[in-house]
Write a protein that holds these residues in place. Structure first.
Motif, PDB file in Angstrom:
ATOM      1  N   VAL A  57       0.861  -1.177   0.000  1.00  0.00           N
ATOM      2  CA  VAL A  57       0.000   0.000   0.000  1.00  0.00           C
ATOM      3  C   VAL A  57       0.904   1.236   0.000  1.00  0.00           C
ATOM      4  O   VAL A  57       1.834   1.330   0.807  1.00  0.00           O
ATOM      5  N   VAL A  58       0.627   2.161  -0.907  1.00  0.00           N
ATOM      6  CA  VAL A  58       1.420   3.387  -1.020  1.00  0.00           C
ATOM      7  C   VAL A  58       0.658   4.521  -0.341  1.00  0.00           C
ATOM      8  O   VAL A  58      -0.509   4.776  -0.656  1.00  0.00           O
ATOM      9  N   LEU A  59       1.319   5.191   0.600  1.00  0.00           N
ATOM     10  CA  LEU A  59       0.712   6.295   1.333  1.00  0.00           C
ATOM     11  C   LEU A  59       1.546   7.554   1.145  1.00  0.00           C
ATOM     12  O   LEU A  59       2.777   7.501   1.165  1.00  0.00           O
ATOM     13  N   ARG A  60       0.840   8.682   0.986  1.00  0.00           N
ATOM     14  CA  ARG A  60       1.546   9.947   0.823  1.00  0.00           C
ATOM     15  C   ARG A  60       1.006  10.987   1.788  1.00  0.00           C
ATOM     16  O   ARG A  60      -0.212  11.066   2.010  1.00  0.00           O
ATOM     17  N   SER A  61       1.901  11.753   2.347  1.00  0.00           N
ATOM     18  CA  SER A  61       1.536  12.871   3.216  1.00  0.00           C
ATOM     19  C   SER A  61       2.335  14.085   2.784  1.00  0.00           C
ATOM     20  O   SER A  61       3.158  14.019   1.857  1.00  0.00           O
ATOM     21  N   ARG A  62       2.126  15.198   3.457  1.00  0.00           N
ATOM     22  CA  ARG A  62       2.887  16.405   3.153  1.00  0.00           C
ATOM     23  C   ARG A  62       4.374  16.174   3.379  1.00  0.00           C
ATOM     24  O   ARG A  62       5.219  16.797   2.753  1.00  0.00           O
ATOM     25  N   GLY A  63       4.701  15.215   4.253  1.00  0.00           N
ATOM     26  CA  GLY A  63       6.097  14.936   4.568  1.00  0.00           C
ATOM     27  C   GLY A  63       6.777  13.960   3.638  1.00  0.00           C
ATOM     28  O   GLY A  63       7.996  13.765   3.736  1.00  0.00           O
ATOM     29  N   GLY A  64       6.033  13.293   2.757  1.00  0.00           N
ATOM     30  CA  GLY A  64       6.653  12.351   1.838  1.00  0.00           C
ATOM     31  C   GLY A  64       5.807  11.122   1.599  1.00  0.00           C
ATOM     32  O   GLY A  64       4.609  11.084   1.925  1.00  0.00           O
ATOM     33  N   THR A  65       6.438  10.079   1.044  1.00  0.00           N
ATOM     34  CA  THR A  65       5.756   8.838   0.671  1.00  0.00           C
ATOM     35  C   THR A  65       6.341   7.668   1.446  1.00  0.00           C
ATOM     36  O   THR A  65       7.551   7.609   1.666  1.00  0.00           O
ATOM     37  N   ARG A  66       5.501   6.754   1.873  1.00  0.00           N
ATOM     38  CA  ARG A  66       5.985   5.506   2.448  1.00  0.00           C
ATOM     39  C   ARG A  66       5.159   4.356   1.884  1.00  0.00           C
ATOM     40  O   ARG A  66       4.008   4.541   1.468  1.00  0.00           O
ATOM     41  N   VAL A  67       5.769   3.183   1.859  1.00  0.00           N
ATOM     42  CA  VAL A  67       5.133   1.988   1.300  1.00  0.00           C
ATOM     43  C   VAL A  67       5.107   0.922   2.377  1.00  0.00           C
ATOM     44  O   VAL A  67       6.136   0.600   2.973  1.00  0.00           O
ATOM     45  N   LEU A  68       3.912   0.370   2.628  1.00  0.00           N
ATOM     46  CA  LEU A  68       3.751  -0.653   3.665  1.00  0.00           C
ATOM     47  C   LEU A  68       3.304  -1.975   3.047  1.00  0.00           C
ATOM     48  O   LEU A  68       2.446  -1.994   2.158  1.00  0.00           O
ATOM     49  N   PRO A  69       3.859  -3.093   3.512  1.00  0.00           N
ATOM     50  CA  PRO A  69       3.331  -4.391   3.101  1.00  0.00           C
ATOM     51  C   PRO A  69       1.882  -4.533   3.567  1.00  0.00           C
ATOM     52  O   PRO A  69       1.491  -3.968   4.601  1.00  0.00           O
ATOM     53  N   ALA A  70       1.109  -5.294   2.810  1.00  0.00           N
ATOM     54  CA  ALA A  70      -0.297  -5.507   3.186  1.00  0.00           C
ATOM     55  C   ALA A  70      -0.415  -6.067   4.595  1.00  0.00           C
ATOM     56  O   ALA A  70      -1.343  -5.733   5.336  1.00  0.00           O
ATOM     57  N   SER A  71       0.536  -6.906   5.004  1.00  0.00           N
ATOM     58  CA  SER A  71       0.490  -7.522   6.326  1.00  0.00           C
ATOM     59  C   SER A  71       0.638  -6.502   7.447  1.00  0.00           C
ATOM     60  O   SER A  71       0.204  -6.736   8.574  1.00  0.00           O
ATOM     61  N   GLU A  72       1.266  -5.362   7.147  1.00  0.00           N
ATOM     62  CA  GLU A  72       1.429  -4.316   8.159  1.00  0.00           C
ATOM     63  C   GLU A  72       0.347  -3.247   8.059  1.00  0.00           C
ATOM     64  O   GLU A  72       0.046  -2.577   9.047  1.00  0.00           O
ATOM     65  N   PHE A  73      -0.228  -3.085   6.871  1.00  0.00           N
ATOM     66  CA  PHE A  73      -1.197  -2.000   6.682  1.00  0.00           C
ATOM     67  C   PHE A  73      -2.503  -2.272   7.413  1.00  0.00           C
ATOM     68  O   PHE A  73      -2.995  -1.432   8.164  1.00  0.00           O
ATOM     69  N   GLN A  74      -3.099  -3.443   7.186  1.00  0.00           N
ATOM     70  CA  GLN A  74      -4.368  -3.755   7.857  1.00  0.00           C
ATOM     71  C   GLN A  74      -4.064  -4.357   9.219  1.00  0.00           C
ATOM     72  O   GLN A  74      -3.461  -5.424   9.332  1.00  0.00           O
ATOM     73  N   ARG A  75      -4.515  -3.669  10.262  1.00  0.00           N
ATOM     74  CA  ARG A  75      -4.178  -4.073  11.627  1.00  0.00           C
ATOM     75  C   ARG A  75      -5.315  -4.783  12.347  1.00  0.00           C
ATOM     76  O   ARG A  75      -5.098  -5.443  13.357  1.00  0.00           O
ATOM     77  N   GLY A  76      -6.525  -4.627  11.871  1.00  0.00           N
ATOM     78  CA  GLY A  76      -7.668  -5.248  12.514  1.00  0.00           C
ATOM     79  C   GLY A  76      -8.938  -4.853  11.795  1.00  0.00           C
ATOM     80  O   GLY A  76      -8.901  -4.312  10.683  1.00  0.00           O
ATOM     81  N   MET A  77     -10.074  -5.126  12.405  1.00  0.00           N
ATOM     82  CA  MET A  77     -11.354  -4.824  11.792  1.00  0.00           C
ATOM     83  C   MET A  77     -11.524  -3.308  11.611  1.00  0.00           C
ATOM     84  O   MET A  77     -11.561  -2.561  12.584  1.00  0.00           O
ATOM     85  N   LEU A  78     -11.564  -2.868  10.348  1.00  0.00           N
ATOM     86  CA  LEU A  78     -11.692  -1.448   9.983  1.00  0.00           C
ATOM     87  C   LEU A  78     -10.561  -0.602  10.563  1.00  0.00           C
ATOM     88  O   LEU A  78     -10.720   0.600  10.751  1.00  0.00           O
ATOM     89  N   MET A  79      -9.415  -1.232  10.811  1.00  0.00           N
ATOM     90  CA  MET A  79      -8.256  -0.536  11.392  1.00  0.00           C
ATOM     91  C   MET A  79      -7.045  -0.706  10.483  1.00  0.00           C
ATOM     92  O   MET A  79      -6.737  -1.829  10.068  1.00  0.00           O
ATOM     93  N   THR A  80      -6.367   0.402  10.169  1.00  0.00           N
ATOM     94  CA  THR A  80      -5.173   0.343   9.332  1.00  0.00           C
ATOM     95  C   THR A  80      -4.052   1.156   9.958  1.00  0.00           C
ATOM     96  O   THR A  80      -4.250   1.867  10.949  1.00  0.00           O
TER      97      THR A  80
END
Length: 272
Positions: free
Chosen positions: A136-159
């Protein structure tokens, strides 16, 4: 019910969207397809101060191949991915799962990244991303980071998305093997799955993905030749299953025990 009053902003660029997110944080919500968000707004489960519409940002409307992965932008609808000419050859597991996602009408509006960001534990697209070990690719005002799917979804409706971050794309690894299988059990076609099961075989190794059993998709690797029923039974008890209005935990475990070995065998028997 009607949603709580909010301000609406149609962002023209990713930078504009991330700037608004930086200003408002948890008081902002992102609108792409809106198939889940609008229902939550109407029920007042969410009461944001501002809604940021990213659906017309051209930068987020592309499907492209990047470094051995298929990158799907945040404004790409589910039906557009389903109609992408390279889907069956590049991502056969996603091609098998996508017809189970909602209905034709909802897929016309719902986005691929929106499903990932919503993080429903029984949804087919997060399951496919987890099984293929996507990103999953995420961007903020501070830059871009890429997270594996296993780290992105943390629980039910939680990322793992921070309040100032925008999901700009998801990346599915291009599959070397076309030996895949996908099945789900639902009350009706198009409903969220009670349990969904995906499998990808490569040689004598099989990766199994399961959703609807825990707060997020679970994956396990198996070797052909083992007693699959014993292995799946152990996995069913490990994941436990949860109870809701659709099924008991016992029913979910039973579905996994019965359908899991079938899905693995289907993947193993597929011709390349």
């Amino acid at each position: 019910m009607k949603p709580h009053p909010f301000d609406y902003v149609r962002a023209d660029t990713v930078d504009e969207a991330t700037e608004i997110l930086a200003q408002h944080g948890d008081d902002a919500r992102v609108l792409a397809g809106g198939q889940s968000l609008l229902a939550m707004l109407n029920l007042r489960l969410l009461e944001p101060a501002v809604l940021i519409d990213i659906a017309r940002i051209s930068e987020l409307s592309e499907i492209r191949e990047v470094g051995g992965k298929v990158e799907v932008g945040a404004a790409v609808t589910q039906n557009r991915l389903l109609a992408w000419p390279g889907l069956k050859t590049k991502l056969p597991l996603v091609a098998a799962a996508m017809p189970f996602v909602g209905h034709f009408q909802t897929r016309n509006k719902g986005t691929v990244c929106g499903s990932i960001a919503h993080a429903d534990p029984s949804s087919e697209i997060p399951l496919s991303l987890a099984t293929l070990q996507g990103e999953v690719v995420l961007r903020s005002r501070g830059g871009t980071r890429v997270l594996p799917a296993s780290e992105f979804q943390r629980g039910m409706l939680m990322t793992a998305r921070r309040p100032d971050e925008l999901v700009t794309a998801v990346r599915f690894p291009i599959q070397a093997s076309r030996r895949v299988a996908f099945r789900e059990v639902a009350r009706r076609h198009g409903d969220f799955a009670i349990v969904a099961i995906a499998a990808v075989a490569n040689g004598n190794q099989v990766r199994l993905g399961v959703s609807g059993m825990a707060g997020r998709p679970a994956t396990r690797d198996f070797t052909a030749g083992i007693d699959l029923r014993d292995a799946i039974n152990a996995l069913a008890w490990e994941l436990e299953g949860y109870e809701d209005m659709h099924a008991t935990s016992h029913m979910r475990r039973d579905i996994l025990r019965r359908v899991g070995p079938i899905v693995i065998e289907e993947a193993l028997q597929c011709a390349e």
